[in-house]
Each structure stands twice: as C-alpha cells, then as structure tokens.
Design a protein around this motif. Structure first.
Motif, short mmCIF file in Angstrom:
data_model
loop_
_atom_site.label_atom_id
_atom_site.label_comp_id
_atom_site.label_asym_id
_atom_site.label_seq_id
_atom_site.Cartn_x
_atom_site.Cartn_y
_atom_site.Cartn_z
N GLN A 31 -7.42 -37.05 -10.10
CA GLN A 31 -6.22 -36.57 -9.42
C GLN A 31 -6.39 -35.13 -8.96
O GLN A 31 -7.07 -34.34 -9.60
CB GLN A 31 -5.02 -36.69 -10.36
N THR A 46 13.07 -31.33 -4.57
CA THR A 46 11.76 -31.84 -4.95
C THR A 46 10.63 -31.07 -4.29
O THR A 46 9.49 -31.18 -4.71
CB THR A 46 11.62 -33.33 -4.60
N TYR A 47 10.94 -30.31 -3.23
CA TYR A 47 9.92 -29.58 -2.51
C TYR A 47 9.89 -28.13 -2.94
O TYR A 47 10.62 -27.30 -2.42
CB TYR A 47 10.13 -29.69 -1.00
N PHE A 85 -1.65 -35.12 -8.14
CA PHE A 85 -1.51 -36.03 -7.02
C PHE A 85 -2.60 -37.09 -7.07
O PHE A 85 -3.79 -36.77 -7.15
CB PHE A 85 -1.61 -35.24 -5.70
N ASP A 86 -2.20 -38.35 -7.03
CA ASP A 86 -3.15 -39.46 -7.00
C ASP A 86 -3.30 -39.93 -5.56
O ASP A 86 -2.35 -40.46 -4.98
CB ASP A 86 -2.65 -40.60 -7.89
N SER A 87 -4.48 -39.73 -4.98
CA SER A 87 -4.69 -40.09 -3.57
C SER A 87 -5.22 -41.52 -3.41
O SER A 87 -5.60 -41.92 -2.31
CB SER A 87 -5.66 -39.10 -2.92
N THR A 91 -1.12 -45.71 -3.93
CA THR A 91 -0.33 -44.80 -4.77
C THR A 91 0.07 -43.60 -3.92
O THR A 91 1.24 -43.42 -3.61
CB THR A 91 -1.10 -44.34 -6.01
N GLU A 92 -0.88 -42.76 -3.59
CA GLU A 92 -0.69 -41.63 -2.70
C GLU A 92 0.59 -40.83 -2.96
O GLU A 92 1.39 -40.60 -2.07
CB GLU A 92 -0.72 -42.07 -1.24
N SER A 93 0.77 -40.41 -4.20
CA SER A 93 1.94 -39.60 -4.55
C SER A 93 1.69 -38.83 -5.84
O SER A 93 0.69 -39.03 -6.52
CB SER A 93 3.18 -40.48 -4.69
N VAL A 94 2.64 -37.97 -6.17
CA VAL A 94 2.57 -37.21 -7.42
C VAL A 94 2.82 -38.18 -8.57
O VAL A 94 3.82 -38.90 -8.58
CB VAL A 94 3.60 -36.06 -7.44
N VAL A 95 1.90 -38.20 -9.52
CA VAL A 95 2.01 -39.12 -10.65
C VAL A 95 2.34 -38.41 -11.96
O VAL A 95 2.69 -39.06 -12.94
CB VAL A 95 0.72 -39.96 -10.82
N SER A 97 3.98 -34.38 -13.30
CA SER A 97 4.32 -32.97 -13.08
C SER A 97 4.98 -32.44 -14.34
O SER A 97 5.67 -33.17 -15.05
CB SER A 97 5.24 -32.79 -11.87
#
Length: 139
Positions: A31, A46-47, A85-87, A91-95, A97
């Motif tokens: 990640q 969230t940003y 971040f999982d690319s 998935t392609e999202s934050v997994v 935090s």
C-alpha cells in the motif's frame, strides 16, 4: 472531547514505535502511504490537506515516520493522520487511516437543530473550532 475518526481512534495515542509497526504492515501489503493534516476534523470532511506527496514507491517505514515528524513540526496544533492507499484493481481506495497527532485542546462538536417545511426537523453537527476562528487560525 476526543475525536474518534479512523482506526485506533478509541485507543490511547499511538507511540512512534507503534506507528512504525502499522506503517510496516501497510508497506508489506504493497500500500502507498500519505500523510494528511487538517484544522477542521468534521466527520464529513474526508479531504484533508496532503503533506508532501503520496509515497507510492517507498519501502522503508522510517521514511514515513520522518515525514510524520516533519508534519508535526510544521503543524503542531493540527490533526494529522496517516492514510494507506491500496491501488489494487478493484479496490483503489484508502483501506486504513489513523490519527498520529492531535491539538492539545479538542473543542468538540455541537448538535444543530433546524425546522424545515412541514415542521420536519433537520439535524447536523458543527465543529466548535470552525465556529470560533477562521481556517488556518483555529488552534
């Protein structure tokens, strides 16, 4: 009021050694790591602002810890979090935090009730920090 967002938020603050272990876990899973900060921790915000560039090719967790320490020096009174971040395709999202820095005083939130058409009640929450001072001067 202690802000509870992300993984580990109900636990005591993580030490640098514990943060290092979590980052090592994320890197072992391939990640990318990003360090973010904000002075408006509203749950729908969230940003957060990115500190530096996302670390896609980094393999050493000590480099992430160095970036976290630099962010703490630059923004000592802000919320700082680490995002993994999982690319992977699909998935392609934050997994993952978790918060790694908090201001000394966390003012909390207030519940705001308003009445709409047909006496329908609407509820929302507002951060006391946002109400008190403008962006960039909250802590």
């Amino acid at each position: 009021m202690r802000l509870t967002q992300g993984t580990f938020s109900f636990l005591p603050d993580l030490t640098d050694e514990q943060i290092l272990k979590q980052v090592e876990y994320c890197l072992a899973k391939g990640q990318a790591i990003g360090v973010e900060y904000t002075d408006d921790p509203h749950p729908r915000n969230t940003y957060w602002e990115m500190f530096g560039m996302p670390m896609f090719d980094l393999q050493d967790a000590a480099g992430v810890l160095l970036e976290i320490k630099n962010c703490r020096k630059t923004f000592p009174n802000h919320y700082i979090r680490v995002a993994a971040f999982d690319s992977t395709h699909g998935t392609e999202s934050v997994v993952l935090s978790f918060i790694v820095n908090r201001p000394q005083d966390e003012p909390g939130f207030r519940l705001v009730r308003s009445e709409g058409p047909g006496r329908k009640l609407h509820y929302t929450i507002e951060s006391y920090a946002v109400q008190a001072k403008p962006e960039g001067a909250r802590y």
